[in-house]
Motif scaffolding. Structure first.
Motif, PDB file in Angstrom:
ATOM      1  N   UNK A 478      42.322  26.503  35.996  1.00 48.24           N
ATOM      2  CA  UNK A 478      42.606  27.407  37.116  1.00 48.24           C
ATOM      3  C   UNK A 478      41.885  28.739  36.921  1.00 48.24           C
ATOM      4  N   UNK A 479      41.890  29.230  35.696  1.00 48.02           N
ATOM      5  CA  UNK A 479      41.228  30.511  35.411  1.00 48.02           C
ATOM      6  C   UNK A 479      39.727  30.418  35.662  1.00 48.02           C
ATOM      7  N   UNK A 480      39.101  29.374  35.134  1.00 45.29           N
ATOM      8  CA  UNK A 480      37.656  29.217  35.294  1.00 45.29           C
ATOM      9  C   UNK A 480      37.288  28.963  36.741  1.00 45.29           C
ATOM     10  N   UNK A 481      38.093  28.187  37.452  1.00 45.09           N
ATOM     11  CA  UNK A 481      37.809  27.911  38.859  1.00 45.09           C
ATOM     12  C   UNK A 481      37.912  29.182  39.697  1.00 45.09           C
ATOM     13  N   UNK A 482      38.877  30.040  39.377  1.00 43.79           N
ATOM     14  CA  UNK A 482      39.007  31.309  40.106  1.00 43.79           C
ATOM     15  C   UNK A 482      37.784  32.191  39.867  1.00 43.79           C
ATOM     16  N   UNK A 483      37.319  32.243  38.628  1.00 48.53           N
ATOM     17  CA  UNK A 483      36.108  33.007  38.315  1.00 48.53           C
ATOM     18  C   UNK A 483      34.893  32.420  39.017  1.00 48.53           C
ATOM     19  N   UNK A 484      34.837  31.103  39.089  1.00 50.74           N
ATOM     20  CA  UNK A 484      33.743  30.430  39.782  1.00 50.74           C
ATOM     21  C   UNK A 484      33.747  30.787  41.261  1.00 50.74           C
ATOM     22  N   UNK A 485      34.912  30.703  41.891  1.00 54.18           N
ATOM     23  CA  UNK A 485      35.012  30.982  43.330  1.00 54.18           C
ATOM     24  C   UNK A 485      34.667  32.434  43.648  1.00 54.18           C
ATOM     25  N   UNK A 486      34.928  33.338  42.687  1.00 50.37           N
ATOM     26  CA  UNK A 486      34.690  34.756  42.912  1.00 50.37           C
ATOM     27  C   UNK A 486      33.375  35.223  42.285  1.00 50.37           C
ATOM     28  N   UNK A 487      32.531  34.298  41.877  1.00 48.91           N
ATOM     29  CA  UNK A 487      31.323  34.636  41.119  1.00 48.91           C
ATOM     30  C   UNK A 487      30.454  35.659  41.845  1.00 48.91           C
ATOM     31  N   UNK A 488      30.123  35.382  43.118  1.00 47.17           N
ATOM     32  CA  UNK A 488      29.262  36.297  43.871  1.00 47.17           C
ATOM     33  C   UNK A 488      29.903  37.670  44.003  1.00 47.17           C
ATOM     34  N   UNK A 489      31.191  37.689  44.303  1.00 48.90           N
ATOM     35  CA  UNK A 489      31.914  38.954  44.456  1.00 48.90           C
ATOM     36  C   UNK A 489      31.869  39.756  43.156  1.00 48.90           C
ATOM     37  N   UNK A 490      32.097  39.092  42.040  1.00 51.84           N
ATOM     38  CA  UNK A 490      32.141  39.781  40.748  1.00 51.84           C
ATOM     39  C   UNK A 490      30.761  40.251  40.310  1.00 51.84           C
ATOM     40  N   UNK A 491      29.739  39.460  40.594  1.00 50.09           N
ATOM     41  CA  UNK A 491      28.377  39.826  40.189  1.00 50.09           C
ATOM     42  C   UNK A 491      27.862  41.044  40.952  1.00 50.09           C
ATOM     43  N   UNK A 492      28.435  41.302  42.128  1.00 53.13           N
ATOM     44  CA  UNK A 492      27.994  42.435  42.942  1.00 53.13           C
ATOM     45  C   UNK A 492      28.495  43.772  42.383  1.00 53.13           C
ATOM     46  N   UNK A 493      29.442  43.732  41.462  1.00 54.39           N
ATOM     47  CA  UNK A 493      30.017  44.931  40.852  1.00 54.39           C
ATOM     48  C   UNK A 493      29.686  44.898  39.357  1.00 54.39           C
ATOM     49  N   UNK A 494      28.968  45.913  38.860  1.00 56.98           N
ATOM     50  CA  UNK A 494      28.502  45.907  37.465  1.00 56.98           C
ATOM     51  C   UNK A 494      29.673  45.778  36.490  1.00 56.98           C
ATOM     52  N   UNK A 495      30.720  46.560  36.704  1.00 56.73           N
ATOM     53  CA  UNK A 495      31.869  46.509  35.804  1.00 56.73           C
ATOM     54  C   UNK A 495      32.596  45.172  35.888  1.00 56.73           C
ATOM     55  N   UNK A 496      32.712  44.649  37.118  1.00 55.25           N
ATOM     56  CA  UNK A 496      33.386  43.356  37.296  1.00 55.25           C
ATOM     57  C   UNK A 496      32.590  42.246  36.625  1.00 55.25           C
ATOM     58  N   UNK A 497      31.261  42.337  36.698  1.00 60.63           N
ATOM     59  CA  UNK A 497      30.418  41.309  36.080  1.00 60.63           C
ATOM     60  C   UNK A 497      30.604  41.313  34.560  1.00 60.63           C
ATOM     61  N   UNK A 498      30.644  42.512  33.981  1.00 60.81           N
ATOM     62  CA  UNK A 498      30.859  42.618  32.536  1.00 60.81           C
ATOM     63  C   UNK A 498      32.220  42.048  32.148  1.00 60.81           C
ATOM     64  N   UNK A 499      33.243  42.369  32.956  1.00 59.44           N
ATOM     65  CA  UNK A 499      34.583  41.842  32.683  1.00 59.44           C
ATOM     66  C   UNK A 499      34.648  40.328  32.864  1.00 59.44           C
ATOM     67  N   UNK A 500      33.864  39.809  33.819  1.00 59.95           N
ATOM     68  CA  UNK A 500      33.827  38.361  34.032  1.00 59.95           C
ATOM     69  C   UNK A 500      33.254  37.660  32.791  1.00 59.95           C
ATOM     70  N   UNK A 501      32.181  38.214  32.227  1.00 61.83           N
ATOM     71  CA  UNK A 501      31.602  37.623  31.019  1.00 61.83           C
ATOM     72  C   UNK A 501      32.626  37.615  29.882  1.00 61.83           C
TER      73      UNK A 501
END
Length: 517
Positions: A478-501
């Motif tokens: 569930x955690x990985x799928x949520x990150x997958x679904x929000x990938x584009x959204x998270x990559x558009x924000x530098x801080x969110x992208x770092x937190x996603x990694x």
């Protein structure tokens, strides 16, 4: 009878509509038949359907069928809420599973019409279909609005399939050896485009589709099959092309587009021009009227490419990436690319593709932190583990402070002794994850499930996903799928992208724990 006479030098990209599936498949429904049969399953008789049809014919932004689909969608949701319709009675076992997973009930019924299909038992059509299949080594890519899987299963088997517009620009899309299902696919009902809301969202994103077509038109012509000139999808694409290009570019593009107008029983080829206007711009669509599709396919198959589409796809992936040696005792990286070409004349550069049995992986695909995160989220950890670990040993590529999801590749590799570099990295990560802050933020937020993330600031989303996972409120899937679904959204924000990694790396560390000697 003559020949088709187009595309002598380059094979075309295909834009394919429902007319092609209807041509080869038994009982393939028209738009109206699809909605009528779905309405009947919902208990709406032909007579009861009349007021819905009448309402759908009134002026609206998206046309008759999307409006009727919207009316039926609302009817079904309302009937299920009021228990007028019982799910166990309406749906079969497979559909009921989808319903229990919160898939849109109307789209479940629509998609079920395309879940299975049967080829027409017509000798001439089957012969024609054989000619169609022969194009698999010729046609670079296919774009379709069809929900069914006929094209990817029976004609272009082996092509990479993209059924969501947001997937078009990930790194594994090479624009060749691919099928783009721009209205979604029956195997993923929630993603199909059928209601007014779906069309509204699609039109907002249609520039992405047009950009993909324009990108393909830089290299290939375009052949349009299975549509009528009245189809909104064709008109939308032409409108977007006209809006995206100046008149000079339109003149260049229109020379490379051919529209096939189906005319029952017509075995010759009648050519004409259909003109479209937008302000001062004009676009001329070259139209060929015929029923002789076999001749079209046979003529296109005469174009003999230097290699197949699937091979070109792989070559493009190799060219795009740096290549590395797999022997850790040798030079860590063999750079063939920008880092090595500054002082070279490109005409002197050679690309060598070696078989594994001959060169024991002298060359392999380059990896990066971003590509590993994408591989974990979208490809189920498909990259070669030994290749990844060899690249990881190079500190210029991966720094200890980065959140690199290296854990599964180490676990899956043939390496038996942990290198000093890996040990140093794994040990550093044990104290680097900001778990104390995450647990404090999570506790203060009061969030207990993923559905509550909608109002959270983007950069905090990965942190709260880690919190829910760490507290065992959600599973790793569930955690990985949520990150997958929000990938584009998270990559558009530098801080969110770092937190996603960080989130991906932390989840991998728990799924693939390491031990130290």
């Amino acid at each position: 009878m003559g020949q088709f006479g187009f595309f002598k030098d380059r094979p075309p990209v295909l834009l394919i509509g429902s007319g092609i599936s209807k041509r080869y498949l038994e009982n393939y429904p028209s738009w109206e038949e699809l909605l009528e049969e779905t309405a009947e399953r919902m208990g709406i008789t032909e007579r009861k359907l009349k007021p819905y049809k009448s309402s759908a014919k009134e002026d609206n932004d998206y046309g008759y069928f999307p409006k009727l689909a919207t009316e039926l969608d609302h009817f079904l949701v309302r009937s299920l809420k009021e228990e007028i319709i019982v799910p166990e009675t309406l749906f079969d076992d497979e559909e009921l599973i989808q319903y229990d997973h919160d898939v849109n009930p109307f789209k479940i019924l629509i998609s079920s019409k395309f879940r299975t299909y049967r080829l027409k038992e017509d000798k001439d059509l089957l012969s024609e279909l054989d000619s169609f299949r022969k194009l698999i080594n010729t046609i670079p890519s296919v774009i379709t609005t069809n929900y069914d899987s006929f094209l990817e299963e029976k004609v272009f088997n082996g092509y990479k399939v993209y059924s969501r517009i947001s997937d078009y620009y990930f790194s594994d899309s090479e624009g060749i050896g691919e099928v783009f299902k721009i209205h979604g696919t029956a195997s993923e009902p929630d993603g199909i485009v059928i209601t007014e809301k779906d069309y509204s969202n699609y039109i907002k994103n249609s520039k992405i589709v047009t950009a993909k077509i324009l990108s393909l038109l830089c290299d290939y012509p375009l052949l349009i099959l299975g549509y009528s000139l009245e189809d909104d999808d064709v008109k939308q694409i032409i409108t977007d092309l006209m809006g995206s290009l100046n008149q000079e570019k339109l003149k260049q593009v229109e020379q490379n587009i051919v529209f096939i107008k189906h005319s029952e029983g017509k075995m010759d080829f009648k050519e004409s021009i259909n003109s479209f206007e937008m302000g001062e711009k004009r676009f001329s669509l070259h139209t060929v009227e015929t029923d002789n599709f076999k001749q079209i396919f046979d003529d296109i198959s005469m174009i003999v490419p230097s290699t197949t589409s699937s091979q070109v796809r792989r070559f493009r992936q190799l060219v795009k990436n740096l290549v590395i040696t797999s022997d850790p005792n040798q030079q860590q990286l063999l750079y063939i690319g920008a880092m090595d070409l500054d002082d070279k004349d490109l005409k002197d550069v050679v690309l060598i593709v070696a078989d594994n049995t001959q060169m024991t992986r002298v060359l392999s695909e380059f990896t990066s932190c971003d590509s590993l995160v994408r591989d974990v989220l979208f490809n189920n950890i498909s990259m070669d583990s030994n290749t990844v670990l060899t690249a990881f040993e190079n500190k210029k590529l991966f720094k200890n402070t980065e959140y690199v999801p290296i854990y599964p590749y180490y676990s899956k590799s043939a390496i038996k002794t942990m290198s000093p570099r890996l040990k140093e990295y794994f040990q550093s990560k044990e104290t680097q994850y900001p778990l104390e802050r995450i647990r404090k933020e999570g506790s203060q937020s009061g969030i207990t499930d993923l559905s509550q993330l909608g109002q959270v600031k983007t950069y905090r989303i990965p942190l709260l996903i880690v919190y829910l996972f760490d507290k065992q409120m959600i599973t790793s899937d569930q955690a990985l799928n949520e990150l997958k679904c929000r990938y584009n959204q998270l990559c558009a924000d530098v801080n969110a992208k770092s937190n996603m990694k960080m989130a991906v790396c932390y989840i991998m560390s728990k799924l693939y724990p390491v031990t130290f000697d």
